[in-house]
Scaffold this motif. Structure first.
Motif, PDB file in Angstrom:
ATOM      1  N   TYR A 121      40.562  34.963  38.102  1.00  0.00           N
ATOM      2  CA  TYR A 121      41.574  35.984  37.762  1.00  0.00           C
ATOM      3  C   TYR A 121      41.550  37.097  38.788  1.00  0.00           C
ATOM      4  N   ASP A 122      42.745  37.699  39.022  1.00  0.00           N
ATOM      5  CA  ASP A 122      42.809  38.835  39.952  1.00  0.00           C
ATOM      6  C   ASP A 122      42.482  40.123  39.210  1.00  0.00           C
ATOM      7  N   LEU A 123      42.669  41.242  39.879  1.00  0.00           N
ATOM      8  CA  LEU A 123      42.308  42.529  39.282  1.00  0.00           C
ATOM      9  C   LEU A 123      43.186  42.876  38.085  1.00  0.00           C
ATOM     10  N   ASP A 124      44.351  42.274  38.010  1.00  0.00           N
ATOM     11  CA  ASP A 124      45.241  42.501  36.865  1.00  0.00           C
ATOM     12  C   ASP A 124      45.022  41.470  35.770  1.00  0.00           C
ATOM     13  N   ASN A 125      43.950  40.697  35.909  1.00  0.00           N
ATOM     14  CA  ASN A 125      43.575  39.662  34.933  1.00  0.00           C
ATOM     15  C   ASN A 125      44.621  38.549  34.832  1.00  0.00           C
ATOM     16  N   LYS A 126      45.281  38.297  35.944  1.00  0.00           N
ATOM     17  CA  LYS A 126      46.243  37.207  36.008  1.00  0.00           C
ATOM     18  C   LYS A 126      45.617  36.010  36.717  1.00  0.00           C
ATOM     19  N   ASP A 127      46.044  34.829  36.290  1.00  0.00           N
ATOM     20  CA  ASP A 127      45.501  33.614  36.905  1.00  0.00           C
ATOM     21  C   ASP A 127      45.795  33.579  38.392  1.00  0.00           C
ATOM     22  N   ILE A 128      44.765  33.198  39.160  1.00  0.00           N
ATOM     23  CA  ILE A 128      44.954  32.966  40.591  1.00  0.00           C
ATOM     24  C   ILE A 128      45.148  31.466  40.790  1.00  0.00           C
TER      25      ILE A 128
END
Length: 736
Positions: A547-554
């Motif tokens: 996950y990225d810093l916005d808690n979105k899937d990478i």
């Protein structure tokens, strides 16, 4: 157990049985011979001594008797030589002297002399005198008249086994009219002379003496005086000499047999190796066939039976190779059919997606082009099918001819209908502009030829190594829409400034995720055995989420691409493997787990050393670990992949190639990879129910993998009818 070992054991056993029998018989015969020889020699000595001592029996106390016996005994061959008296003379004076009644003297007359029969017998000397006189009378033809006289001497003849030396002799003593019953105790020693020597066995071990009993009988010879036996000479042989001879013979037999056994086994070893060498060659051929190397035995063995087996193996190898070659050819044809557009000969969209994956793996740069024929539907309504097809072919030929551009690597694709695409590998923005200008000129020429003003528009976007295929197609479509706004047959090319994220930000994010292991692993793609009653789950895939810093899937493809670019992929693969091993233990997982690896990892010596150490620590679950690489990754360095497979099999783990497409790995090379599993690319199973070409391809792959002892998997089969079809085609397992 190998055939050679079985032959060695059975022949050694037969040799042992034969040797043991011969040895026992030999020792027994030697023992009997030595017993007879010793007894015969003892008997001869007893007879000889008897003859020598006969003249000395008048005086049994003569010292010369002892001297003669000592001389014979000193030779050492005899255990004992003993001369026993068999005839004692007792006179009246001895009886009176030793009588129990001390009042008796020589004036008393002795009569009725007797002895206990257990001791022997007593005879009067007058009996001998009477016999001699009777014989003399017969000789002179005279009448025999014997007047008995009172005897004053008596002969005591002891029994053979008499041991007692003090003999009680009973008698009657008479004087005038008085008679007394009396007895006398007279000491009589049967042994005149005796020489005894210890049995010396010298170097003969005690266990040998205990194991083999030699029975040497005591021999004797009687010494006579006339018709009466006066003494008996006894001779006993010394068993030590017999044991020494027997031991030497037994030891010699053992040494000879041991040498014979060793020499025989050496010769046997040479013979068996020579005999079984063809079998080992046949075994290697069978193993080679099992892994897909169809060799033959050129030099046939001379043994008829083995020669026939070798000929049969050669025929089988050739036939299987012929079958596989035929399958490979069919698969190649089917692959071409499945990956090429029948009308234009261009690659299809599924090939475009595969080639995009190649670009990601190889960290390439270049441009992606989207090209769409304008108003193809209207053109089709106004022209015949033949004219439409001719137009599409000419249009496709323009894209094909672009492949001949000097120094540019271009691949052309037809997605469907009017939509086409190009992948250009290794070009920059200026080269992309030059290529676009060339295509536009060719479109203008085609427009004049067919009388159609607008042929197509072109949109292009740079290849983004941290993006996805869908993102780049979307960007190319946006450029295509801008090209339509510019004018007929125009193009628009996006530059590299359009990348959504800058690489520095990505690098920081990926480093942080790997260092702190901020990722999750889920187990997806439940692959279950087809055509089995229990619907057994055999494999899952370890799928990583970050996950990225916005808690979105990478997108995992993007994550892996950046990790590879900054040489962090090895650390990431180690972390994933460690986490999977931990999950197997904690969750008590019994089926296999496939773990995706990067080509950079299997090419890294430190990673291989770490993996070897890790799997050695977890030997009990190593067989559940299946290491997965894509077909394209394998083709980048097949030799390194082969070495990796060898190491993995040494560690009792397994290997799978996923997203398999025959265009990446030549089918002839599959047999050399020693694979455990192959997982087909999804394109081969999508809509397989209606595509005879795909069905033929899968059927051929099933036959090929079965021959090579590889299990074939299908991936993510959604449609129920597709699932039933691959089940019917005997695919080993599938996920849904």
């Amino acid at each position: 157990m190998s055939l050679s070992k079985q032959l060695y054991i059975i022949i050694a056993f037969i040799f042992l049985v034969i040797f043991t029998g011969n040895f026992i018989i030999s020792v027994q015969n030697a023992k009997e011979y030595l017993e007879v020889e010793a007894s015969t020699k003892a008997q001869d000595t007893a007879t000889s001594l008897g003859m020598s001592l006969k003249g000395l029996m008048k005086n049994k106390n003569d010292a010369e008797i002892q001297s003669i016996i000592n001389a014979i005994a000193n030779r050492g061959f005899y255990k004992e030589i003993r001369l026993e008296d068999t005839l004692f003379t007792i006179n009246k004076s001895q009886l009176i002297k030793h009588a129990n009644n001390k009042t008796l003297d020589n004036n008393w007359q002795i009569s009725d002399v007797s002895v206990d029969k257990s001791f022997g017998t007593i005879e009067s000397n007058s009996d001998d005198l009477e016999l001699m006189q009777e014989l003399e009378a017969l000789e002179n033809n005279q009448e025999f008249n014997f007047e008995p006289k009172q005897s004053s001497t008596y002969k005591f003849i002891p029994n053979k086994n008499l041991q007692k030396k003090n003999i009680k002799i009973s008698f009657k003593a008479t004087k005038e009219d008085k008679t007394i019953n009396s007895f006398a105790i007279i000491y009589m020693d049967k042994t005149i002379a005796k020489v005894t020597r210890d049995e010396k066995f010298d170097y003969v071990p005690q266990w040998f003496i205990n194991a083999i009993s030699i029975d040497l009988k005591e021999m004797k010879s009687d010494i006579s005086n006339g018709w009466k036996t006066t003494a008996t000479i006894y001779v006993s042989a010394n068993a030590g000499d017999a044991y020494a001879k027997l031991y030497e013979q037994a030891k010699g037999s053992l040494i000879y047999s041991a040498l014979a056994f060793i020499i025989s086994m050496i010769l046997l070893f040479i013979f068996v190796q020579y005999l079984l060498k063809p079998l080992k060659t046949i075994e290697k051929l069978a193993q080679s066939i099992a892994i897909g190397n169809f060799k033959t035995i050129d030099k046939l063995p001379w043994t008829t039976e083995i020669k026939n087996v070798a000929i049969s193996m050669n025929e089988m190898s050739r036939k299987i190779e012929s079958v596989i070659s035929k399958l490979n050819k069919n698969l190649e044809n089917l692959t071409q059919k499945l990956s090429k557009d029948e009308l234009t000969g261009l690659n299809l969209k599924q090939t475009f997606e595969t080639d995009m994956k190649k670009m990601f793996i190889s960290k390439s740069n270049g441009y992606i082009f989207t090209i769409k024929i304008d108003k193809l539907g209207e053109f089709a309504n106004q022209h015949t099918n033949e004219e439409v097809n001719k137009f599409i072919k000419k249009f496709a030929s323009i894209l094909k001819e672009c492949k001949a551009c000097k120094g540019i690597n271009i691949s052309a694709y037809r997605f469907y209908g009017s939509e086409f695409a190009l992948i250009t590998d290794g070009i920059n923005y200026e080269q992309a502009q030059e290529l676009t200008a060339t295509i536009k000129r060719e479109f203008e020429n085609l427009a004049k030829e067919i009388g159609k003003d607008e042929i197509a528009h072109i949109g292009a976007t740079p290849f983004n190594p941290i993006g996805t295929t869908d993102q780049m197609l979307h960007a190319a479509n946006e450029a295509y829409e801008k090209a339509k706004l510019i004018g007929p047959n125009e193009a628009f090319i996006r530059d590299s400034d359009d990348l959504v994220r800058d690489m520095k930000a990505w690098r920081t994010l990926v480093f942080d995720i790997i260092k702190n292991q901020r990722f999750e692993i889920s187990y997806i793609g439940d692959a279950k055995v087809l055509n089995s009653q229990n619907n057994e789950l055999v494999m899952q895939e370890a799928f990583t989420k970050a996950y990225d810093l916005d808690n979105k899937d990478i997108p995992i493809g993007t994550f892996v691409s950046i990790a590879e670019q900054y040489e962090k992929i090895v650390d990431f693969d180690k972390a994933v493997i460690s986490k999977v091993i931990s999950d197997i233990r904690l969750e008590n997982i019994k089926h296999s787990i496939s773990i995706n690896l990067s080509l950079d990892s299997i090419d890294d010596l430190n990673f291989i050393l770490w993996l070897r150490e890790t799997l050695n620590k977890h030997k009990d679950i190593a067989s559940q670990l299946v290491f997965s690489l894509t077909a394209y990754a394998v083709t980048k360095d097949i030799e390194k992949f082969k070495n990796f497979v060898t190491i993995i099999h040494e560690l009792n783990a397994k290997v799978i190639i996923k997203r398999f497409e025959s265009k990446f790995i030549p089918l002839d090379d599959i047999k050399n990879l020693d694979l455990d599993y192959i997982r087909l690319a999804r394109e081969y199973t999508n809509n397989v129910k209606d595509d005879s070409s795909k069905q033929s391809f899968i059927e051929a792959m099933v036959e090929l993998t079965h021959l090579l002892n590889i299990k074939l998997f299908a991936e993510n089969v959604k449609d129920e009818k597709d699932f039933e079809k691959i089940k019917e085609l005997n695919v080993y397992a599938a996920s849904r």
